[in-house]
Design a protein around this motif. Structure first.
Motif, PDB file in Angstrom:
ATOM      1  N   PHE A   1     -14.612 -12.176   6.492  1.00  0.00           N
ATOM      2  CA  PHE A   1     -13.710 -11.050   6.279  1.00  0.00           C
ATOM      3  C   PHE A   1     -12.295 -11.426   6.707  1.00  0.00           C
ATOM      4  CE2 PHE A   1     -11.618  -7.202   7.946  1.00  0.00           C
ATOM      5  CZ  PHE A   1     -11.505  -6.533   6.736  1.00  0.00           C
ATOM      6  N   VAL A   2     -11.337 -11.169   5.817  1.00  0.00           N
ATOM      7  CA  VAL A   2      -9.939 -11.441   6.153  1.00  0.00           C
ATOM      8  C   VAL A   2      -9.212 -10.106   6.238  1.00  0.00           C
ATOM      9  CG1 VAL A   2      -7.827 -12.623   5.462  1.00  0.00           C
ATOM     10  CG2 VAL A   2     -10.050 -13.607   4.882  1.00  0.00           C
ATOM     11  N   ASN A   3      -8.634  -9.824   7.396  1.00  0.00           N
ATOM     12  CA  ASN A   3      -7.945  -8.560   7.592  1.00  0.00           C
ATOM     13  C   ASN A   3      -6.489  -8.711   7.162  1.00  0.00           C
ATOM     14  OD1 ASN A   3      -6.670  -6.287   8.458  1.00  0.00           O
ATOM     15  ND2 ASN A   3      -7.301  -6.450  10.598  1.00  0.00           N
ATOM     16  N   LEU A   4      -6.221  -8.319   5.933  1.00  0.00           N
ATOM     17  CA  LEU A   4      -4.876  -8.514   5.395  1.00  0.00           C
ATOM     18  C   LEU A   4      -3.868  -7.515   5.955  1.00  0.00           C
ATOM     19  CD1 LEU A   4      -5.826  -9.274   1.702  1.00  0.00           C
ATOM     20  CD2 LEU A   4      -5.053 -10.886   3.448  1.00  0.00           C
TER      21      LEU A   4
ATOM     22  N   LEU B   1       0.434 -13.248   5.340  1.00  0.00           N
ATOM     23  CA  LEU B   1       0.721 -14.508   4.657  1.00  0.00           C
ATOM     24  C   LEU B   1       1.979 -14.378   3.805  1.00  0.00           C
ATOM     25  CD1 LEU B   1      -2.904 -15.413   3.489  1.00  0.00           C
ATOM     26  CD2 LEU B   1      -1.749 -16.043   5.619  1.00  0.00           C
ATOM     27  N   GLY B   2       2.661 -15.479   3.659  1.00  0.00           N
ATOM     28  CA  GLY B   2       3.850 -15.531   2.816  1.00  0.00           C
ATOM     29  C   GLY B   2       3.469 -15.812   1.375  1.00  0.00           C
ATOM     30  N   PRO B   3       4.469 -15.875   0.474  1.00  0.00           N
ATOM     31  CA  PRO B   3       4.180 -16.103  -0.943  1.00  0.00           C
ATOM     32  C   PRO B   3       3.497 -17.460  -1.193  1.00  0.00           C
ATOM     33  CG  PRO B   3       6.560 -15.849  -0.554  1.00  0.00           C
ATOM     34  CD  PRO B   3       5.892 -15.709   0.761  1.00  0.00           C
TER      35      PRO B   3
END
Ligand SMILES: *Cc1c(COP(=O)(O)O)cnc(C)c1O
Ligand code: SF4
Length: 521
Positions: A22-25, A32-34
């Motif tokens: 699971f990645v907690n955005l 994260l950047g572009p």
């Protein structure tokens, strides 16, 4: 079930689950950047070629600060007013870390970060009520750099140096001045006073900024304090994580957590200061078990706007920073053009309480001119208010006056991007509707008919649209339809009236009351 059956069942459940980690955005510290890597802030072009190891090294940031007109000219398009400010011979010290200077829009003379650190000619102007030491700290110093104003806590100034310098600094009489710096000898005298004064249970390390001290020296101070048994908590008031988040490295966090309980208060004034680098620095501090708070100074042109302040406190809470205080700008030299009326602070508080999470609502404070300490702007402390003076009393009964600014340019909502796109509040009329005279109702209307529970219902039903979730429809009836009559319920039997209209029911003569406090009050 035996153990092997349980293992089989668990393995079966695991197999059904999504195996992707699971990645907690939503976590600002993991943003994260572009390019798909951890987000980073913009760098001004003159530093574009600095290798990342240098840029991310706080020592590099400190030794490459910009301060002269010539250097700043290479980063920003300076205005005539700024050139005048930068050329003044006796000005308060200028220094800006490359990281912080890069956050400024070089072409916007009203950039909120720029206004805080780039001097203007205006700051040289005197104003009514101006003082050099408006909080009378020097008069409350038993030893140099230690301010003992409150009964159980002291302010310990461990250095006069900061990572960058704020134009409105309340301590500009000593801050930035290397010849007035505090060092080992003063620290020892300060510690000695604390050792000999057992009522001190809380020490607030400030300056200047304690986090600019050499790490070894800071640790010596922390250890010295922790060796004093009556010191319960140590707090660090610092703007370093804002000016130079690179300073919050593993070494610092490991050192600080040895001396728990340690609290930290930061100083953010505008949402633009909350960058991905700051989010990661604060994440580190909180993981080291340090509760992090924030103090904001109310500054004309920077954050004298309810929408900016609401965004600021919400960004802070999103980063697990608890807004602690909003300070009225002190009557200090250099700060004249930053001052706002006290009414602006009241308006901002009006736009926060109820409109956003209680966690996001700080306390609005006037630090008493003349040295009475912090006074919350609240009815029992606010004695009187005219068009040029605010009269307040502190916790001891000491009465002080705050002279309002005579020149204040009101916030320009038309050009403020936060005012033009405020977050909507369903069914409500904006975050200061009460002050704008758009919202006011007097309760308890019909209170007697519906008894106590009806009052709550009445509030909910006055405006059903307020409770319509986006796109779902009314929860209770339909918006626009006449309200359902409130059911009175079974009214409680009227007690025999032993009290007149407007009086509370009281126990009969000679009977005990519910609590002795009630009697007192
Ligand atoms: C701000 C301050 C403190 C701390 O006050 P709190 O309201 O407890 O945060 C202590 N001493 C001095 C001199 C201060 O200015
Ligand atoms: S960081 Fe604090 S002490 Fe330093 S200049 Fe800014 S307000 Fe003053």
């Amino acid at each position: 079930m035996d153990a092997s059956e349980i293992r089989t069942a668990v393995a079966h459940l695991d197999a059904q689950r999504d195996v992707e980690p699971f990645v907690n955005l939503r976590d600002p510290a993991r943003r994260l950047g572009p390019d798909g890597r951890l987000a980073v802030s913009r760098r001004a072009p003159i530093w574009a070629d600095v290798p990342d190891e240098k840029w991310n090294d706080w020592r590099w940031q400190l030794s490459n600060r910009v301060n002269s007109l010539e250097e700043l000219e290479r980063v920003l398009n300076l205005t005539d007013d700024e050139r005048e400010g930068l050329s003044a011979p006796d000005k308060f010290r200028v220094d800006v870390t490359p990281y912080f200077a890069s956050l400024i829009d070089p072409d916007d003379p009203d950039d909120p970060i720029r206004l805080q650190v780039i001097p203007k000619g205006e700051e040289l102007r005197a104003f009514t009520g101006m003082m050099e030491d408006s909080l009378a700290e020097d008069r409350h110093s038993p030893v140099p750099g230690l301010v003992h104003r409150y009964p159980d806590r002291v302010l310990m100034l461990v250095t006069t140096q900061c990572a960058s310098y704020c134009r409105y600094c309340t301590r500009s009489r000593i801050v930035g001045d290397a010849s007035q710096n505090f060092n080992r000898k003063e620290h020892e005298a300060q510690l000695d006073y604390i050792r000999r004064t057992p009522q001190i249970r809380d020490v607030l390390i400030s300056g200047g900024d304690g986090l600019t001290l050499a790490p070894k020296l800071l640790e010596t101070v922390m250890r010295g304090l922790r060796e004093i048994p009556h010191v319960e908590i140590v707090r660090i008031g610092s703007r370093v994580p804002v000016f130079m988040p690179q300073r919050v490295d593993d070494e610092l966090c490991e050192m600080l957590q040895k001396y728990h309980p340690v609290w930290m208060n930061l100083h953010f004034n505008h949402p633009n200061e909350i960058t991905p680098e700051v989010a990661r620095a604060v994440d580190k501090l909180t993981r080291a078990g340090i509760p992090v708070g924030n103090q904001t100074v109310l500054l004309a042109g920077v954050n004298d706007c309810v929408h900016i302040q609401r965004d600021l406190v919400q960004r802070l809470v999103e980063n697990r920073i608890r807004p602690y205080y909003i300070y009225q700008c002190d009557l200090v030299e250099g700060a004249g053009h930053f001052r706002t009326p006290v009414g602006k602070g009241i308006e901002i508080m009006e736009g926060l309480r109820g409109h956003t999470s209680g966690y996001a609502v700080p306390m609005y404070i006037v630090d008493a001119p003349g040295g009475g300490g912090k006074i919350p702007v609240m009815p029992n402390y606010l004695i009187s208010y005219s068009d040029h003076k605010v009269i307040l009393r502190n916790y001891e009964g000491y009465i002080t006056t705050y002279e309002e600014p005579t020149t204040y340019t009101p916030h320009d909502s038309a050009s403020c991007r936060y005012c033009r796109s405020p977050r909507p509040e369903a069914g409500q009329e904006g975050i200061t509707a009460l002050l704008d005279g758009k919202r006011m109702w007097i309760e308890p209307a019909g209170f007697l008919e519906t008894h106590a529970r009806g009052n709550e219902e009445a509030h909910r039903l006055q405006d059903p649209s307020k409770w319509v979730p986006y796109g779902v429809g009314a929860i209770e009836g339909k918006a626009g339809e006449p309200l359902r009559a409130l059911e009175a319920g079974t009214p409680a039997a009227e007690p025999a009236r032993e009290y007149g209209p407007g009086e509370e029911p009281r126990p009969p003569e000679g009977m005990p009351t519910g609590s002795s406090h009630g009697e007192l009050l």
